[in-house]
Scaffold this motif. Sequence first.
Motif, PDB file in Angstrom:
ATOM      1  N   ARG A 187      37.033  43.986 101.235  1.00  0.00           N
ATOM      2  CA  ARG A 187      37.907  43.070 101.982  1.00  0.00           C
ATOM      3  C   ARG A 187      37.534  43.079 103.455  1.00  0.00           C
ATOM      4  NH1 ARG A 187      43.868  44.553  99.445  1.00  0.00           N
ATOM      5  NH2 ARG A 187      43.458  43.789  97.329  1.00  0.00           N
ATOM      6  N   GLY A 188      37.442  41.906 104.022  1.00  0.00           N
ATOM      7  CA  GLY A 188      37.059  41.779 105.430  1.00  0.00           C
ATOM      8  C   GLY A 188      35.570  41.581 105.627  1.00  0.00           C
ATOM      9  N   GLY A 189      34.792  41.756 104.546  1.00  0.00           N
ATOM     10  CA  GLY A 189      33.351  41.625 104.657  1.00  0.00           C
ATOM     11  C   GLY A 189      32.904  40.174 104.742  1.00  0.00           C
ATOM     12  N   PRO A 190      31.676  39.930 105.222  1.00  0.00           N
ATOM     13  CA  PRO A 190      31.167  38.567 105.401  1.00  0.00           C
ATOM     14  C   PRO A 190      30.757  37.938 104.075  1.00  0.00           C
ATOM     15  CG  PRO A 190      29.491  40.151 106.002  1.00  0.00           C
ATOM     16  CD  PRO A 190      30.725  40.955 105.691  1.00  0.00           C
ATOM     17  N   VAL A 191      31.118  36.691 103.862  1.00  0.00           N
ATOM     18  CA  VAL A 191      30.749  35.979 102.639  1.00  0.00           C
ATOM     19  C   VAL A 191      30.274  34.569 102.978  1.00  0.00           C
ATOM     20  CG1 VAL A 191      32.299  37.254 101.110  1.00  0.00           C
ATOM     21  CG2 VAL A 191      33.129  35.217 102.288  1.00  0.00           C
ATOM     22  N   LEU A 192      29.520  34.003 102.051  1.00  0.00           N
ATOM     23  CA  LEU A 192      29.042  32.623 102.159  1.00  0.00           C
ATOM     24  C   LEU A 192      29.457  31.892 100.896  1.00  0.00           C
ATOM     25  CD1 LEU A 192      27.316  30.500 103.695  1.00  0.00           C
ATOM     26  CD2 LEU A 192      25.345  31.343 102.376  1.00  0.00           C
ATOM     27  N   VAL A 193      30.058  30.715 101.071  1.00  0.00           N
ATOM     28  CA  VAL A 193      30.428  29.893  99.918  1.00  0.00           C
ATOM     29  C   VAL A 193      29.181  29.150  99.447  1.00  0.00           C
ATOM     30  CG1 VAL A 193      31.935  28.083  99.038  1.00  0.00           C
ATOM     31  CG2 VAL A 193      32.770  29.634 100.820  1.00  0.00           C
ATOM     32  N   LEU A 194      28.794  29.361  98.204  1.00  0.00           N
ATOM     33  CA  LEU A 194      27.520  28.863  97.698  1.00  0.00           C
ATOM     34  C   LEU A 194      27.617  27.497  97.032  1.00  0.00           C
ATOM     35  CD1 LEU A 194      26.330  32.219  96.127  1.00  0.00           C
ATOM     36  CD2 LEU A 194      25.799  31.336  98.398  1.00  0.00           C
ATOM     37  N   ASN A 195      28.768  27.165  96.467  1.00  0.00           N
ATOM     38  CA  ASN A 195      28.940  25.853  95.851  1.00  0.00           C
ATOM     39  C   ASN A 195      30.418  25.503  95.805  1.00  0.00           C
ATOM     40  OD1 ASN A 195      30.014  27.150  93.443  1.00  0.00           O
ATOM     41  ND2 ASN A 195      27.911  27.610  92.883  1.00  0.00           N
ATOM     42  N   GLY A 196      30.705  24.312  95.308  1.00  0.00           N
ATOM     43  CA  GLY A 196      32.079  23.862  95.304  1.00  0.00           C
ATOM     44  C   GLY A 196      32.404  23.023  96.530  1.00  0.00           C
ATOM     45  N   GLY A 246      28.776  26.082 101.862  1.00  0.00           N
ATOM     46  CA  GLY A 246      28.196  26.252 103.186  1.00  0.00           C
ATOM     47  C   GLY A 246      29.090  26.941 104.179  1.00  0.00           C
ATOM     48  N   VAL A 247      30.356  27.177 103.812  1.00  0.00           N
ATOM     49  CA  VAL A 247      31.286  27.837 104.731  1.00  0.00           C
ATOM     50  C   VAL A 247      30.978  29.336 104.782  1.00  0.00           C
ATOM     51  CG1 VAL A 247      33.695  28.507 105.100  1.00  0.00           C
ATOM     52  CG2 VAL A 247      33.124  26.156 104.438  1.00  0.00           C
ATOM     53  N   TYR A 248      30.928  29.834 106.005  1.00  0.00           N
ATOM     54  CA  TYR A 248      30.720  31.268 106.240  1.00  0.00           C
ATOM     55  C   TYR A 248      32.003  31.856 106.816  1.00  0.00           C
ATOM     56  CZ  TYR A 248      29.234  35.507 108.704  1.00  0.00           C
ATOM     57  OH  TYR A 248      29.134  36.789 109.174  1.00  0.00           O
ATOM     58  N   GLY A 249      32.393  33.012 106.314  1.00  0.00           N
ATOM     59  CA  GLY A 249      33.621  33.628 106.825  1.00  0.00           C
ATOM     60  C   GLY A 249      33.789  35.036 106.301  1.00  0.00           C
ATOM     61  N   ASN A 250      35.049  35.470 106.229  1.00  0.00           N
ATOM     62  CA  ASN A 250      35.361  36.823 105.772  1.00  0.00           C
ATOM     63  C   ASN A 250      36.257  36.776 104.545  1.00  0.00           C
ATOM     64  OD1 ASN A 250      35.295  37.027 109.056  1.00  0.00           O
ATOM     65  ND2 ASN A 250      34.299  38.758 108.077  1.00  0.00           N
ATOM     66  N   LEU A 251      36.015  37.715 103.645  1.00  0.00           N
ATOM     67  CA  LEU A 251      36.815  37.802 102.432  1.00  0.00           C
ATOM     68  C   LEU A 251      38.162  38.449 102.762  1.00  0.00           C
ATOM     69  CD1 LEU A 251      36.971  37.396  99.368  1.00  0.00           C
ATOM     70  CD2 LEU A 251      35.992  39.687  99.101  1.00  0.00           C
ATOM     71  N   VAL A 252      39.224  37.670 102.656  1.00  0.00           N
ATOM     72  CA  VAL A 252      40.560  38.159 102.994  1.00  0.00           C
ATOM     73  C   VAL A 252      41.218  38.835 101.797  1.00  0.00           C
ATOM     74  CG1 VAL A 252      42.867  37.493 103.786  1.00  0.00           C
ATOM     75  CG2 VAL A 252      40.839  36.358 104.721  1.00  0.00           C
ATOM     76  N   GLU A 253      41.077  38.217 100.645  1.00  0.00           N
ATOM     77  CA  GLU A 253      41.735  38.730  99.437  1.00  0.00           C
ATOM     78  C   GLU A 253      40.925  38.322  98.220  1.00  0.00           C
ATOM     79  OE1 GLU A 253      43.895  41.072  97.744  1.00  0.00           O
ATOM     80  OE2 GLU A 253      44.963  40.543  99.583  1.00  0.00           O
ATOM     81  N   ARG A 254      41.019  39.135  97.167  1.00  0.00           N
ATOM     82  CA  ARG A 254      40.357  38.767  95.915  1.00  0.00           C
ATOM     83  C   ARG A 254      41.191  39.231  94.736  1.00  0.00           C
ATOM     84  NH1 ARG A 254      35.103  42.836  95.592  1.00  0.00           N
ATOM     85  NH2 ARG A 254      36.232  44.811  95.719  1.00  0.00           N
ATOM     86  N   GLN A 313      31.791  31.526  93.258  1.00  0.00           N
ATOM     87  CA  GLN A 313      31.268  30.573  94.239  1.00  0.00           C
ATOM     88  C   GLN A 313      30.885  31.243  95.554  1.00  0.00           C
ATOM     89  OE1 GLN A 313      34.625  27.861  94.491  1.00  0.00           O
ATOM     90  NE2 GLN A 313      33.725  26.466  92.990  1.00  0.00           N
ATOM     91  N   ILE A 314      31.161  32.518  95.701  1.00  0.00           N
ATOM     92  CA  ILE A 314      30.885  33.190  96.976  1.00  0.00           C
ATOM     93  C   ILE A 314      30.059  34.446  96.732  1.00  0.00           C
ATOM     94  CG2 ILE A 314      32.984  32.332  98.067  1.00  0.00           C
ATOM     95  CD1 ILE A 314      34.262  35.056  97.577  1.00  0.00           C
ATOM     96  N   ALA A 315      29.386  34.886  97.788  1.00  0.00           N
ATOM     97  CA  ALA A 315      28.593  36.111  97.722  1.00  0.00           C
ATOM     98  C   ALA A 315      28.610  36.768  99.096  1.00  0.00           C
ATOM     99  CB  ALA A 315      27.158  35.811  97.300  1.00  0.00           C
ATOM    100  N   GLU A 316      28.406  38.076  99.093  1.00  0.00           N
ATOM    101  CA  GLU A 316      28.293  38.786 100.373  1.00  0.00           C
ATOM    102  C   GLU A 316      27.056  38.274 101.110  1.00  0.00           C
ATOM    103  OE1 GLU A 316      28.025  43.331 102.160  1.00  0.00           O
ATOM    104  OE2 GLU A 316      27.851  42.993  99.998  1.00  0.00           O
TER     105      GLU A 316
END
Length: 245
Positions: free
Chosen positions: A187-196, A200-208, A232-235
Amino acid sequence: MDTLPEDQGFREFDDMPVEDFGAALLSGLGWFKGRGIGKNPKGDVEIKQVEKKSFAPDEPNIGLIAKKDKERDGFSVGKNVNSKHQDRDTKVKHQESDKQRVDKRSRESEKREKREGIDRKDRVSWLRSHIRVRIISKDLKRGRLYLKKGEVVDVVGPNTCDISIDESAELVQGVDQDLLETALPKRGGPVLVLNGRHKGVYGNLVERDLDRETGVVRDADSHELLNVKLEQIAEYIGDPSYIGY
């Protein structure tokens, strides 16, 4: 108190060396050499000297002692050895948990594709450089890389990439996207949205939510909270400037 000698004050210590100050202090309280200390002094108490027993390397006793200790405790002697066993057990449990989750995701993905009539060759490519992925194939490299994580260092085709394995830095080339799944940070780590819709959105993982396979990402630019599927997201472990942030 009646048995104590007359107090002469600090004059008693004028001629006393510093190293004998403790003995002089006790002397001022009525103690003398050879007399014990306490309610019922019984004289000097003999100090027991404990000697460490050692064995020569070629003596057979060492193996025998180690064997007895191993049989008694169930494993080798030593805190560090116990910790290794605990770490190994924890690692095995994590691997089992990862395997169950991977199998579950694979089954659900296959069901969805069958239900929606999606052909494997028509799958959307989500590969990007500098994302972390996990190998979910038991056939790749004869299974020795199963559930290993690594970084995508180069995308060499729509559905093919080269991966650097985290543990060994081994470069595995030409890995098909179907043999991989995205890896997530804490949680809080950097992620990139890969599709959907938020691709292309880059941000931080708040909750999963692993049960629902969903997560919440905070956009690094707008700070908007976005609901996404975990697949849809990856570190993202590259420089944000590589993707325009």
